[in-house]
Design a protein around this motif. Structure first.
Motif, PDB file in Angstrom:
ATOM      1  N   HIS A   1     -17.251  12.199  12.274  1.00 14.92           N
ATOM      2  CA  HIS A   1     -17.503  11.947  10.852  1.00 14.92           C
ATOM      3  C   HIS A   1     -19.203  12.069  10.520  1.00 14.92           C
ATOM      4  CE1 HIS A   1     -15.881   7.591  12.352  1.00 14.92           C
ATOM      5  NE2 HIS A   1     -14.407   8.118  12.044  1.00 14.92           N
TER       6      HIS A   1
ATOM      7  N   VAL B   1      -9.088  13.805   0.047  1.00 13.79           N
ATOM      8  CA  VAL B   1      -9.554  13.336  -0.851  1.00 13.79           C
ATOM      9  C   VAL B   1     -10.101  14.188  -1.114  1.00 13.79           C
ATOM     10  CG1 VAL B   1      -9.988  10.912  -0.912  1.00 13.79           C
ATOM     11  CG2 VAL B   1     -11.715  12.577   0.485  1.00 13.79           C
TER      12      VAL B   1
ATOM     13  N   VAL C   1     -11.298  16.565   4.055  1.00 14.55           N
ATOM     14  CA  VAL C   1     -12.202  14.410   4.115  1.00 14.55           C
ATOM     15  C   VAL C   1     -10.718  13.709   3.280  1.00 14.55           C
ATOM     16  CG1 VAL C   1     -13.316  12.605   3.115  1.00 14.55           C
ATOM     17  CG2 VAL C   1     -14.142  15.511   3.449  1.00 14.55           C
TER      18      VAL C   1
ATOM     19  N   ASN D   1      -5.067   9.644   2.769  1.00 15.59           N
ATOM     20  CA  ASN D   1      -4.697  10.935   2.440  1.00 15.59           C
ATOM     21  C   ASN D   1      -6.517  11.925   1.647  1.00 15.59           C
ATOM     22  OD1 ASN D   1      -2.879   9.747   0.272  1.00 15.59           O
ATOM     23  ND2 ASN D   1      -3.747   7.770  -0.200  1.00 15.59           N
TER      24      ASN D   1
ATOM     25  N   HIS E   1      -9.350   9.959   3.595  1.00 15.93           N
ATOM     26  CA  HIS E   1      -9.995   8.231   3.583  1.00 15.93           C
ATOM     27  C   HIS E   1      -8.265   8.066   2.966  1.00 15.93           C
ATOM     28  CE1 HIS E   1     -11.790   5.097   2.329  1.00 15.93           C
ATOM     29  NE2 HIS E   1     -11.265   4.456   1.470  1.00 15.93           N
ATOM     30  N   LYS E   2      -7.685   6.780   4.349  1.00 14.91           N
ATOM     31  CA  LYS E   2      -6.828   5.535   4.522  1.00 14.91           C
ATOM     32  C   LYS E   2      -6.038   6.809   4.203  1.00 14.91           C
ATOM     33  CE  LYS E   2      -9.152   2.049   2.431  1.00 14.91           C
ATOM     34  NZ  LYS E   2      -9.517   0.439   0.919  1.00 14.91           N
TER      35      LYS E   2
END
Length: 99
Positions: A22, A42, A35, A40, A37-38
């Protein structure tokens, strides 16, 4: 210790290392960052590309003589943007000029 082992595996043994973190500081020596996010992707790129696009270097100055510093910065606008926040200044360095 662990970072030295990871870097040795990457550089000397030619092993691809997938590392999750992180913290951008931990990914700073990577060749490529992705990176997620959820689930996917991004954004992706080299650490320097991502830092240039999404981050800024700032430092905080708490002057003894605020008026003197503000007057000095007024003369240096070519080199930096300054934003007065309460009694402190937040500066973003645009380029370095040593006198």
């Amino acid at each position: 210790m662990i970072w030295r082992v990871i870097n040795d595996l990457r550089k000397h043994d030619g092993i691809t290392v997938f590392l999750t973190t992180h913290y951008m500081e931990e990914a700073a020596n990577a060749d490529h960052i992705v990176v997620i996010h959820k689930g996917n992707i991004v954004v992706h790129g080299s650490p320097s590309e991502l830092k240039d696009k999404y981050s800024k270097d700032y430092f905080r100055v708490v002057p003894k003589d605020k008026v003197l510093l503000i007057n000095y910065l007024d003369k240096q606008k070519e080199y930096m943007n300054s934003l007065l926040i309460n009694i402190t200044l937040r500066l973003r360095i645009l380029k370095i000029h040593w006198t």
